[in-house]
Design a protein around this motif. Structure first.
Motif, PDB file in Angstrom:
ATOM      1  N   HIS A   1       0.846  -1.177   0.000  1.00  0.00           N
ATOM      2  CA  HIS A   1       0.000   0.000   0.000  1.00  0.00           C
ATOM      3  C   HIS A   1       0.886   1.232   0.000  1.00  0.00           C
ATOM      4  O   HIS A   1       1.517   1.547   1.009  1.00  0.00           O
TER       5      HIS A   1
ATOM      6  N   GLN B   1       1.599   5.059   0.254  1.00  0.00           N
ATOM      7  CA  GLN B   1       0.857   6.111   0.964  1.00  0.00           C
ATOM      8  C   GLN B   1       0.357   7.219   0.045  1.00  0.00           C
ATOM      9  O   GLN B   1      -0.506   7.992   0.447  1.00  0.00           O
TER      10      GLN B   1
ATOM     11  N   GLN C   1       0.341   6.609  -3.840  1.00  0.00           N
ATOM     12  CA  GLN C   1      -0.161   6.035  -5.096  1.00  0.00           C
ATOM     13  C   GLN C   1      -1.193   4.922  -4.910  1.00  0.00           C
ATOM     14  O   GLN C   1      -1.735   4.409  -5.886  1.00  0.00           O
ATOM     15  N   GLY C   2      -1.455   4.530  -3.645  1.00  0.00           N
ATOM     16  CA  GLY C   2      -2.477   3.513  -3.384  1.00  0.00           C
ATOM     17  C   GLY C   2      -1.932   2.094  -3.467  1.00  0.00           C
ATOM     18  O   GLY C   2      -0.738   1.860  -3.308  1.00  0.00           O
TER      19      GLY C   2
ATOM     20  N   ASN D   1      -1.029  13.823   2.454  1.00  0.00           N
ATOM     21  CA  ASN D   1      -2.312  13.690   1.730  1.00  0.00           C
ATOM     22  C   ASN D   1      -2.491  14.694   0.609  1.00  0.00           C
ATOM     23  O   ASN D   1      -3.310  14.478  -0.275  1.00  0.00           O
TER      24      ASN D   1
ATOM     25  N   LYS E   1      -1.675  12.684  -6.401  1.00  0.00           N
ATOM     26  CA  LYS E   1      -1.599  11.227  -6.552  1.00  0.00           C
ATOM     27  C   LYS E   1      -1.335  10.880  -8.009  1.00  0.00           C
ATOM     28  O   LYS E   1      -2.141  10.256  -8.695  1.00  0.00           O
TER      29      LYS E   1
END
Ligand code: GLU
Ligand code: ZN
Length: 298
Positions: free
Chosen positions: A148, A150, A152-153, A286, A290
């Motif tokens: 996972h 943080q 790019q998913g 955040n 992305k």
């Protein structure tokens, strides 16, 4: 929280805007988490090294007001550690010598992965010629490795299908980046890796090696890389001019903006320590776009 981050430049040239972004992102994320931030000089590939680049990178980092914890690790001093990791892989029976040339691989490959021809395992089927210097390849499993990221998913890769058996020690005797990075991240106790997304496709190989070597897998965050209008990674634009007063803050403003942090315009004319104070207090992983790459003017 226990947090140890790092910036790991290769001294193939002076610091450029692309590597500044990785440095800023890893530094801010470490500081915002009250972590440590280490610098490691990845000077493994002597043929690709540019004379004076390692010192120039460190000088430029200082001019930007970065301050790292502990001593700088130099990969060129770590041959024994890489050799013993290799020995552990050898004992586990997961590496084998390969004497194929690039051309032989290109001619014999029957499938293509994300980095070109998948090595067809030719040297597993016959004894290698003793008089040719062999590379060492790690044998990869036909199963998916998922992590996972943080930013790019969820990222999933099947090493057999996407990469193939990959080189851990080159025929010229140099240890490969994939092996060295894993050994050094473990040695330095790195818990969080924040780096450019040009390395995201290497991460599954690194997790695979971490598992074989009994290391913890750190958390990963891959930030977008800066590309020019042709989609090429930025690498020519050097940051050497940052040594001039006032320039560093401007470039830090640009890097923070690139990373989606929306710094206020006053930052451009602030001292670097004021820039960092703002950045550590406001850093939000955040808010990093992305995306794998963002086009900026070269
Ligand atoms: N030395 C590598 C580079 O400059 C970075 C390695 C890493 O962050 O894992 O591209
Ligand atoms: Zn081969």
């Amino acid at each position: 929280m226990n947090y140890i981050g790092r910036f790991a430049p290769s001294p193939t040239g002076p610091l450029h805007f692309g590597s500044l972004i990785a440095a800023v992102a890893s530094y801010c994320d470490a500081q915002a988490n009250n972590g440590k931030w280490l610098v490691r000089m990845e000077d493994l590939d002597k043929p690709r090294e540019m004379a004076g680049a390692a010192n120039s990178i460190l000088k430029t980092l200082e001019a930007f007001g970065f301050s790292w914890d502990g001593e700088i690790m130099y990969q060129s001093h770590r041959m024994d550690a890489y050799e013993s990791a290799l020995e552990s892989l050898r004992r586990q029976g997961v590496i084998y010598p390969c004497t194929c040339s690039r051309k032989e691989i290109a001619d014999s490959a029957t499938s293509t992965g994300i980095e070109g021809a998948i090595y067809p395992g030719t040297c597993l089927k016959h004894a290698t010629q003793a008089n040719i210097h062999a590379a060492l390849r790690a044998m990869v499993p036909d199963e998916s490795i998922t992590f996972h990221d943080q930013i790019q998913g969820i990222i999933s890769q099947n090493l057999a299908r996407d990469i193939g058996d990959f080189v851990v020690k080159r025929a010229d005797g140099l240890f490969a980046y994939q092996l060295a990075v894993v050994v050094d991240d473990a040695e330095q106790g790195i818990t969080h890796i924040v780096r450019g997304s040009d390395l995201i496709d290497s991460t599954s190989r690194q997790i695979f090696l971490q598992r074989l070597l009994g290391y913890q897998t750190p958390r990963y965050a891959h930030v977008p890389v800066a590309a020019n209008a042709n989609g090429e990674k930025l690498s020519k634009q050097t940051m050497a001019k940052a040594i001039m007063p006032g320039v560093a803050s401007n470039l830090l403003f640009e890097a923070l903006t690139f990373l989606g942090q929306q710094p206020p315009a006053v930052i451009k004319n602030a001292t670097t320590s004021d820039v960092w104070r703002w950045a550590f207090a406001h850093w939000q992983l955040n808010n990093v776009p992305k995306l794998r790459r963002i086009i900026i003017e070269d």
